[in-house]
Design an enzyme around this catalytic site. Structure first.
Site, PDB file in Angstrom:
ATOM      1  N   ASP A  93      -3.799   7.868   7.737  1.00 11.00           N
ATOM      2  CA  ASP A  93      -4.716   6.985   8.463  1.00 11.00           C
ATOM      3  C   ASP A  93      -3.922   6.240   9.528  1.00 11.00           C
ATOM      4  O   ASP A  93      -2.873   6.717   9.963  1.00 11.00           O
ATOM      5  CB  ASP A  93      -5.471   6.067   7.486  1.00 11.00           C
ATOM      6  CG  ASP A  93      -4.561   5.085   6.750  1.00 11.00           C
ATOM      7  OD1 ASP A  93      -3.368   4.964   7.120  1.00 11.00           O
ATOM      8  OD2 ASP A  93      -5.045   4.429   5.803  1.00 11.00           O
ATOM      9  N   HIS A 140      -0.697   4.656   7.224  1.00 12.24           N
ATOM     10  CA  HIS A 140      -0.040   5.218   6.034  1.00 12.24           C
ATOM     11  C   HIS A 140       0.345   6.673   6.197  1.00 12.24           C
ATOM     12  O   HIS A 140      -0.407   7.457   6.776  1.00 12.24           O
ATOM     13  CB  HIS A 140      -0.963   5.062   4.815  1.00 12.24           C
ATOM     14  CG  HIS A 140      -1.352   3.642   4.570  1.00 12.24           C
ATOM     15  ND1 HIS A 140      -2.578   3.135   4.908  1.00 12.24           N
ATOM     16  CD2 HIS A 140      -0.637   2.607   4.075  1.00 12.24           C
ATOM     17  CE1 HIS A 140      -2.619   1.833   4.602  1.00 12.24           C
ATOM     18  NE2 HIS A 140      -1.446   1.491   4.101  1.00 12.24           N
ATOM     19  N   SER A 142       0.806  -1.227   0.000  1.00  7.13           N
ATOM     20  CA  SER A 142       0.000   0.000   0.000  1.00  7.13           C
ATOM     21  C   SER A 142       0.836   1.273   0.000  1.00  7.13           C
ATOM     22  O   SER A 142       0.311   2.345  -0.283  1.00  7.13           O
ATOM     23  CB  SER A 142      -0.926   0.008   1.212  1.00  7.13           C
ATOM     24  OG  SER A 142      -0.184  -0.177   2.403  1.00  7.13           O
TER      25      SER A 142
END
Ligand SMILES: *[C@@H]1O[C@H](CO)[C@@H](O)[C@H](O)[C@H]1NC(C)=O
Ligand SMILES: *[C@@H]1O[C@H](CO)[C@@H](O)[C@H](O)[C@H]1NC(C)=O
Ligand SMILES: *[C@@H]1O[C@H](CO)[C@@H](O)[C@H](O)[C@H]1NC(C)=O
Ligand SMILES: *[C@@H]1O[C@H](CO)[C@@H](O)[C@H](O)[C@H]1NC(C)=O
Length: 359
Positions: free
Chosen positions: A323, A326, A41
């Site tokens: 978040d 991240h 991610s």
């Protein structure tokens, strides 16, 4: 032809690091013919959007600072793969494999998939993810398309692919969504952190050899950040005096400590290979006490990701985390900036991506 170029390509782009006063000038022409991205991610730009998985973020408030809004990038704006594409002089971000057209593929593709890891089962607790092995398989599909677009001269395409940059950032989910998730995975009880890091590095080494055998020569391997300092891990596990979850950071350090020997081994054993290590741990402040997400994060489905459609914090440029896991765009710029241009001798081993491109 020049009229077709987007504006920002030919305006020298000045990326400024607020804390460091470093200027990076990006010129007009791509420095390498293509740029391929593999990983999780931290690199993904939308490959999971059509998968049946919790690891997808194509909804607001992700992308609040991105031209195209929510695209599946796990941050508010650009991610490190995007910044690296810019620094390398491409006029567009490398498209996600899931939606790339053949002609775009010639300049490189982004295969990264949120939730995925070096081990095939990592992230399977979240649903479908595209493991590093599967990403390498997708790269074979890309190569076949490039061969046919370049006139079915495999030796020509082979020479072409040797000039490109390959960025690989995998391993975080082998900890977050595997080793430190004992309810789903048996690994924690089967291996000590040392044994587990050995196992990961062994598998990573053979995956990088697969990439080499597909024609890659200039390869940048991204190390892991201090996962035990992320807001979500601090919420999940008891934190230590450091402000972070020490046993997570210690396990990750076992992996990072094996990267220099891995890079040395690959460079010694693979002729003409230039593998380099991006030492994220050298430029990730262990900011456990300042570790707050910018959005309201979910405690159930998509745990640690932003709850859809809530307003994020206002001053995003000064925040480290977007978040629960991240970085903000600011964090991504810092990572990509020092991956591309080292500012200490410990940032990139043995060379930074700028020098890798010039080889
Ligand atoms: C294929 O490309 C190589 C250059 O890499 C060239 O020397 C060779 O002539 C080409 N072969 C054909 C059949 O065009
Ligand atoms: C951190 O906290 C955990 C859980 O409370 C504890 O088991 C561990 O020993 C602590 N580590 C250090 C280095 O203090
Ligand atoms: C490189 O080759 C040596 C000697 O065969 C071997 O011990 C080592 O594991 C290899 N390293 C890598 C990363 O392939
Ligand atoms: C990576 O950074 C860490 C932390 O600053 C440092 O201890 C280590 O020596 C660096 N590794 C390399 C290969 O430069």
């Amino acid at each position: 032809m020049a009229s077709g170029f987007s504006l920002w390509r030919c305006m020298p782009l000045i990326a400024m690091f607020c804390s460091l006063n470093i200027l990076i000038l990006v010129s007009c022409e791509p420095k390498v013919p293509c740029f391929f991205i593999f990983g999780d991610s931290l690199m993904d730009n939308g490959n999971n959007n059509d998968l049946d998985t919790q690891a997808k973020v194509n909804y607001p408030p992700y992308g609040v600072d991105f031209t195209d809004g929510p695209t599946g990038r796990f941050t508010n704006g650009m991610n490190q793969a995007d910044f690296l594409s810019q620094f390398l002089g491409f006029d567009n971000f490398r498209p996600p494999f899931a939606r790339a057209s053949g002609s775009e593929m010639v300049q490189g593709v982004n295969y990264a998939s949120g939730g995925s890891g070096i081990r095939g089962e990592s992230g399977s607790n979240l649903g479908e993810v595209i493991s590093l092995d599967q990403q390498l398989g997708n790269h074979q599909t890309t190569i076949s398309k490039i061969v046919s677009l370049q006139g079915n001269n495999a030796s020509y395409t082979g020479e072409y692919l040797k000039k490109c940059i390959y960025a690989v950032g995998s391993g975080s989910n082998d900890y977050i969504n595997n080793y430190f998730m004992p309810d789903f995975f048996p690994e924690t009880s089967q291996y000590t952190p040392e044994q587990y890091a050995d196992l990961l590095i062994q598998q990573y080494a053979s995956q990088i050899k697969v990439l080499y055998n597909s024609g890659a020569r200039k390869i940048a391997l991204f190390g892991l950040g201090p996962i035990g300092c992320t807001p979500e891990e601090i919420r999940t596990f008891p934190r230590n005096l450091s402000g972070c979850v020490d046993n997570l950071n210690n396990a990750v350090a076992q992996f990072n400590n094996r990267m220099k020997p891995l890079v040395d081994g690959l460079n010694a054993n693979l002729s003409d290979a230039h593998v380099t290590y991006v030492n994220i741990s050298n430029f990730s402040p262990q900011i456990g006490l300042l570790s707050f997400p910018c959005c309201e994060t979910s405690t159930t489905f998509g745990k640690g990701q932003c709850v859809p459609n809530q307003k994020p914090c206002l001053v995003r440029t000064l925040r480290a985390f977007y978040d629960g896991f991240h970085p903000t765009e600011t964090g991504h710029l810092l990572f990509a900036g020092r991956a591309y241009t080292a500012i200490t001798p410990f940032d990139d081993y043995p060379i930074d991506i700028r020098h890798l491109a010039e080889l």
